[in-house]
Design a protein around this motif. Structure first.
Motif, PDB file in Angstrom:
ATOM      1  N   ASN A   4      -1.303 -17.219   2.261  1.00 12.77           N
ATOM      2  CA  ASN A   4       0.015 -16.571   2.224  1.00 12.77           C
ATOM      3  C   ASN A   4       1.095 -17.519   2.745  1.00 12.77           C
ATOM      4  O   ASN A   4       1.949 -17.156   3.562  1.00 12.77           O
ATOM      5  N   CYS A   9       7.739 -15.259  -0.617  1.00 12.82           N
ATOM      6  CA  CYS A   9       7.041 -14.174  -1.319  1.00 12.82           C
ATOM      7  C   CYS A   9       6.586 -13.101  -0.337  1.00 12.82           C
ATOM      8  O   CYS A   9       6.268 -13.386   0.817  1.00 12.82           O
ATOM      9  N   ARG A  10       6.520 -11.887  -0.820  1.00 12.67           N
ATOM     10  CA  ARG A  10       5.964 -10.781  -0.057  1.00 12.67           C
ATOM     11  C   ARG A  10       4.466 -10.992   0.115  1.00 12.67           C
ATOM     12  O   ARG A  10       3.786 -11.517  -0.775  1.00 12.67           O
ATOM     13  N   SER A  12       0.812  -9.002   2.065  1.00 11.82           N
ATOM     14  CA  SER A  12       0.328  -7.818   2.768  1.00 11.82           C
ATOM     15  C   SER A  12      -1.191  -7.821   2.795  1.00 11.82           C
ATOM     16  O   SER A  12      -1.844  -8.519   2.016  1.00 11.82           O
ATOM     17  N   GLY A 167      14.230 -11.691   6.814  1.00 12.40           N
ATOM     18  CA  GLY A 167      12.822 -11.405   6.606  1.00 12.40           C
ATOM     19  C   GLY A 167      12.255 -10.514   7.701  1.00 12.40           C
ATOM     20  O   GLY A 167      12.897 -10.280   8.736  1.00 12.40           O
ATOM     21  N   GLU A 169       8.305  -8.787   9.426  1.00 15.34           N
ATOM     22  CA  GLU A 169       6.843  -8.727   9.469  1.00 15.34           C
ATOM     23  C   GLU A 169       6.458  -7.531  10.320  1.00 15.34           C
ATOM     24  O   GLU A 169       7.066  -7.282  11.366  1.00 15.34           O
ATOM     25  N   GLU A 179       4.406   2.218   1.456  1.00 19.86           N
ATOM     26  CA  GLU A 179       5.326   1.360   0.723  1.00 19.86           C
ATOM     27  C   GLU A 179       4.845   1.259  -0.710  1.00 19.86           C
ATOM     28  O   GLU A 179       3.686   0.898  -0.963  1.00 19.86           O
ATOM     29  N   ILE A 190       2.225  -6.272   6.750  1.00 21.98           N
ATOM     30  CA  ILE A 190       3.163  -6.545   5.657  1.00 21.98           C
ATOM     31  C   ILE A 190       4.141  -7.618   6.117  1.00 21.98           C
ATOM     32  O   ILE A 190       4.659  -7.556   7.246  1.00 21.98           O
ATOM     33  N   ARG A 191       4.399  -8.598   5.244  1.00 25.60           N
ATOM     34  CA  ARG A 191       5.441  -9.605   5.498  1.00 25.60           C
ATOM     35  C   ARG A 191       6.425  -9.573   4.335  1.00 25.60           C
ATOM     36  O   ARG A 191       6.024  -9.696   3.178  1.00 25.60           O
ATOM     37  N   LEU A 192       7.703  -9.402   4.651  1.00 24.08           N
ATOM     38  CA  LEU A 192       8.745  -9.279   3.641  1.00 24.08           C
ATOM     39  C   LEU A 192       9.697 -10.460   3.746  1.00 24.08           C
ATOM     40  O   LEU A 192      10.167 -10.784   4.848  1.00 24.08           O
ATOM     41  N   ALA A 196      14.895  -9.422   1.381  1.00 26.19           N
ATOM     42  CA  ALA A 196      14.112  -8.425   0.641  1.00 26.19           C
ATOM     43  C   ALA A 196      14.701  -7.035   0.857  1.00 26.19           C
ATOM     44  O   ALA A 196      15.405  -6.768   1.838  1.00 26.19           O
ATOM     45  N   SER A 198      13.075  -3.049   0.808  1.00 22.36           N
ATOM     46  CA  SER A 198      11.795  -2.356   0.741  1.00 22.36           C
ATOM     47  C   SER A 198      11.925  -1.001   1.414  1.00 22.36           C
ATOM     48  O   SER A 198      12.518  -0.890   2.498  1.00 22.36           O
TER      49      SER A 198
END
Length: 227
Positions: A4, A9-10, A12, A167, A169, A179, A190-192, A196, A198
Motif C-alpha cells: 500500500n 490511493c485509498r 483498506s 488525508g 487514516e 463505508e 482505512i487510509r484515505l 479525498a 468519503s
C-alpha cells in the motif's frame, strides 16, 4: 518491500484479511498495513507480542507511534496496558517486551525531525476526553501537519463532513464503521488520500476510532531507512 505504498490511493484492510507475518524476533508477529522499505522501513503495522517475548534494545531514527490495543506492552521499566498511546520521538530508543502478551498499533518513521518530546496518554482515563459537538474526543497529538485523536461516534454519525485536505487514516477500536456498503469491525483499517471525500458512518451501536489527519500531505519517500 512495498505494501500500500502509493499514498495517492485509498487503502483498506478488513480484520478477517489480517495476515500475520513473523518478525525477525521470536514470538513477535505483524500485520503489515502499509510499508515502504525492508526490515527498516516507513511502516504502519499491527504487532502481536506473545507472552514473554521481546525485541532487543534499538533506536528509532524516524520516531515511533504506538497505541496499545490489548494486553500490556512494556518498554524498559515502564508498563502500558491496553488504551495507552505513546510517541517516541526521532533518535529515541528502547527495549520493548511483553510479559503477558500484547497487540499494538505501530507507525514507524513518520515523524518530523522537529519532534523531540515523549508522549504517554492513558486513553481510558476519563479526564483525557472532551465533548466536541455530538461526539467524545480524546486528543492525542497535534502539530502544524497532523492531528491524532480517538473519537467516539454515535450510531449513524458521519465521521467526515468535509473534503479530507491532508488525508486521513483510521483504525476501528470498538463498534463498526460503514463505508461504501462495506462494514469495518474492530481492527478494520482505512487510509484515505489527500483531498479525498468519503462517507464513513458509524454502525448501529456506534464506534470508537483512532483517527489521524493531515499527515499524508508530506509523505516520506521510498528511500526511508530506519526500523
Amino acid at each position: 518491500m512495498l505494501i500500500n505504498a502509493d499514498f495517492s490511493c485509498r487503502a483498506s484492510l478488513l480484520p478477517e484479511q489480517h495476515q500475520w507475518v513473523k518478525s525477525p524476533q521470536q514470538g513477535v508477529e505483524r500485520v503489515m498495513l502499509d510499508r515502504v522499505g525492508a526490515e527498516k522501513a516507513r511502516a504502519t503495522s499491527i504487532v502481536r507480542y506473545a507472552p514473554d517475548s521481546h525485541f532487543p534494545h534499538h533506536l528509532h531514527p524516524g520516531g515511533e507511534e504506538i497505541l496499545v490495543l490489548s494486553g500490556t506492552f512494556s518498554a524498559d521499566d515502564r508498563h502500558y496496558p491496553a488504551g495507552w498511546y505513546l510517541r517516541n520521538p526521532p533518535t529515541s530508543g528502547h527495549q520493548p517486551y511483553s510479559d503477558e502478551g500484547a497487540v499494538i498499533f505501530v507507525k514507524l518513521w513518520q515523524m518530523s525531525a522537529d519532534e523531540t518530546h515523549h508522549v504517554a496518554i492513558d486513553t481510558k482515563d476519563a479526564k483525557n476526553w472532551q465533548k466536541k459537538g455530538s461526539r467524545d474526543v480524546c486528543e492525542l497529538y497535534s502539530d502544524t501537519t497532523e492531528k491524532v485523536s480517538l473519537q467516539r461516534l454515535n450510531a449513524g454519525e458521519v465521521l467526515f463532513t468535509d473534503k479530507i485536505a491532508g488525508g486521513a487514516e483510521l483504525l476501528v477500536l470498538e463498534g463498526t464503521l460503514i463505508e461504501a456498503e462495506q462494514t469495518y469491525q474492530r481492527g478494520g483499517w482505512i487510509r484515505l488520500p489527500v483531498d479525498a471525500t468519503s462517507e464513513v458512518v458509524a454502525g448501529a451501536n456506534g464506534a470508537m476510532v483512532y483517527l489521524k489527519t493531515g499527515h499524508l500531505s508530506q509523505v516520506i519517500g521510498a528511500d526511508v531507512e530506519g526500523r
